[in-house]
Design a protein around this motif. Sequence first.
Motif, PDB file in Angstrom:
ATOM      1  N   ARG A  93     -57.849  15.402   1.645  1.00  0.00           N
ATOM      2  CA  ARG A  93     -57.281  16.729   1.402  1.00  0.00           C
ATOM      3  C   ARG A  93     -56.865  16.889  -0.059  1.00  0.00           C
ATOM      4  N   ALA A  94     -56.340  15.809  -0.645  1.00  0.00           N
ATOM      5  CA  ALA A  94     -55.858  15.858  -2.023  1.00  0.00           C
ATOM      6  C   ALA A  94     -56.969  15.624  -3.047  1.00  0.00           C
ATOM      7  N   HIS A  95     -58.167  15.274  -2.570  1.00  0.00           N
ATOM      8  CA  HIS A  95     -59.274  14.902  -3.465  1.00  0.00           C
ATOM      9  C   HIS A  95     -58.824  13.790  -4.408  1.00  0.00           C
ATOM     10  N   ALA A 144     -41.590  11.857   0.595  1.00  0.00           N
ATOM     11  CA  ALA A 144     -41.638  12.773  -0.553  1.00  0.00           C
ATOM     12  C   ALA A 144     -42.151  14.152  -0.132  1.00  0.00           C
ATOM     13  N   ALA A 145     -43.153  14.172   0.747  1.00  0.00           N
ATOM     14  CA  ALA A 145     -43.712  15.446   1.212  1.00  0.00           C
ATOM     15  C   ALA A 145     -42.699  16.215   2.051  1.00  0.00           C
ATOM     16  N   MET A 146     -41.966  15.509   2.906  1.00  0.00           N
ATOM     17  CA  MET A 146     -40.942  16.175   3.710  1.00  0.00           C
ATOM     18  C   MET A 146     -39.831  16.721   2.828  1.00  0.00           C
ATOM     19  N   ALA A 147     -39.445  15.969   1.810  1.00  0.00           N
ATOM     20  CA  ALA A 147     -38.424  16.452   0.878  1.00  0.00           C
ATOM     21  C   ALA A 147     -38.922  17.695   0.149  1.00  0.00           C
ATOM     22  N   LEU A 201     -50.996  15.074  -4.062  1.00  0.00           N
ATOM     23  CA  LEU A 201     -50.819  14.210  -2.887  1.00  0.00           C
ATOM     24  C   LEU A 201     -49.649  14.694  -2.024  1.00  0.00           C
ATOM     25  N   ILE A 202     -48.551  15.060  -2.662  1.00  0.00           N
ATOM     26  CA  ILE A 202     -47.382  15.547  -1.918  1.00  0.00           C
ATOM     27  C   ILE A 202     -47.722  16.839  -1.190  1.00  0.00           C
ATOM     28  N   GLU A 203     -48.368  17.765  -1.869  1.00  0.00           N
ATOM     29  CA  GLU A 203     -48.719  19.046  -1.252  1.00  0.00           C
ATOM     30  C   GLU A 203     -49.693  18.843  -0.086  1.00  0.00           C
ATOM     31  N   ALA A 204     -50.703  18.018  -0.278  1.00  0.00           N
ATOM     32  CA  ALA A 204     -51.666  17.750   0.795  1.00  0.00           C
ATOM     33  C   ALA A 204     -50.976  17.101   1.992  1.00  0.00           C
ATOM     34  N   THR A 205     -50.095  16.167   1.736  1.00  0.00           N
ATOM     35  CA  THR A 205     -49.371  15.495   2.813  1.00  0.00           C
ATOM     36  C   THR A 205     -48.454  16.467   3.534  1.00  0.00           C
ATOM     37  N   SER A 206     -47.788  17.318   2.783  1.00  0.00           N
ATOM     38  CA  SER A 206     -46.915  18.326   3.382  1.00  0.00           C
ATOM     39  C   SER A 206     -47.683  19.204   4.366  1.00  0.00           C
ATOM     40  N   GLU A 207     -48.852  19.659   3.948  1.00  0.00           N
ATOM     41  CA  GLU A 207     -49.679  20.503   4.816  1.00  0.00           C
ATOM     42  C   GLU A 207     -50.160  19.734   6.047  1.00  0.00           C
ATOM     43  N   TYR A 248     -51.865   4.921  -3.970  1.00  0.00           N
ATOM     44  CA  TYR A 248     -51.000   3.747  -4.028  1.00  0.00           C
ATOM     45  C   TYR A 248     -50.441   3.489  -5.431  1.00  0.00           C
ATOM     46  N   HIS A 249     -50.965   4.196  -6.413  1.00  0.00           N
ATOM     47  CA  HIS A 249     -50.364   4.147  -7.749  1.00  0.00           C
ATOM     48  C   HIS A 249     -49.032   4.896  -7.742  1.00  0.00           C
ATOM     49  N   HIS A 250     -48.982   6.009  -7.006  1.00  0.00           N
ATOM     50  CA  HIS A 250     -47.796   6.874  -6.994  1.00  0.00           C
ATOM     51  C   HIS A 250     -46.830   6.568  -5.851  1.00  0.00           C
ATOM     52  N   PHE A 251     -47.332   6.009  -4.751  1.00  0.00           N
ATOM     53  CA  PHE A 251     -46.508   5.787  -3.564  1.00  0.00           C
ATOM     54  C   PHE A 251     -46.804   4.413  -2.978  1.00  0.00           C
ATOM     55  N   SER A 252     -45.784   3.817  -2.384  1.00  0.00           N
ATOM     56  CA  SER A 252     -45.967   2.468  -1.831  1.00  0.00           C
ATOM     57  C   SER A 252     -46.761   2.482  -0.526  1.00  0.00           C
TER      58      SER A 252
END
Length: 188
Positions: free
Chosen positions: A31-33, A52-55, A7-13, A40-44
Motif C-alpha cells: 500500500r505504501a509502495h 505510530a499509525a494509531m497515534a 508507511l504511517i498513512e498506509a498502515t492507518s488506512e 524496518y529502517h523506520h520501525f522495529s
Amino acid sequence: MATRDTLIEATSELLWERGYSGTSPAMIQKRAHAGQGSMYHHFSGKADLATAAMAHSADLLCQTAEATLSTGGTAIERVIAYLDMERDPMAGCRIGRLVQDADIVDDDTLRRPAAEFFAWLVERITQVFAEGLDRGELRPDVDPRAAASLVVASVQGAYVLARALGDPAGFEAAMQAAKQAVRALAIR
C-alpha cells in the motif's frame, strides 16, 4: 511525502479497513509502495508501525473534534455539533474499531494510543459540559464527566449498531437519541 509518513498513512488506512490482525507487513509495504528495508529502517516491526499509525489516526480525530467543540455557542450546541459531525457509520471509528481486536487490547503499547484518544475525548467533552454548567446553561445536577462518557459511548455504540445491522439507519437513530439526551441536560 516522506517514506516514514507514507508507511504511517498506509498502515492507518489498513488498520481501519482490516484491523490489526488482518494487516500484514507485506500489505503495508504494498500500500505504501515501500520495500521491506524501508519499513524496518523506520520501525522495529509491525507493532511499532501500528502504534505510530494509531497515534496518527487519533491525532486527526482529536483535531476534528477540537475544531467542532471549540466553536462558539452553548455547551449543548457544541456537543450537538460534535454528534452531528460527518461520519461513515459503516466504516466505523478509526480508533474504536481497533479496540475490538484482542491483539491490541492485550498489548499495553498497542492499546495506549486508543486509551489516550478516548481519555482526551471524554476530558474535552467534560470541559465543554463543565463550561456550560458554570455559565448556568445546564441543570445543576448534571455530572459533566458522566454526560461526556455517555456522548462518547453513544457514538461508538452507534457505529457498532450500524455495522451489526448492516444499515447506517442504526447509527442515525442512536445519534438522534444521544442528541435528545444531551438537550435534556439544559435548563428549561
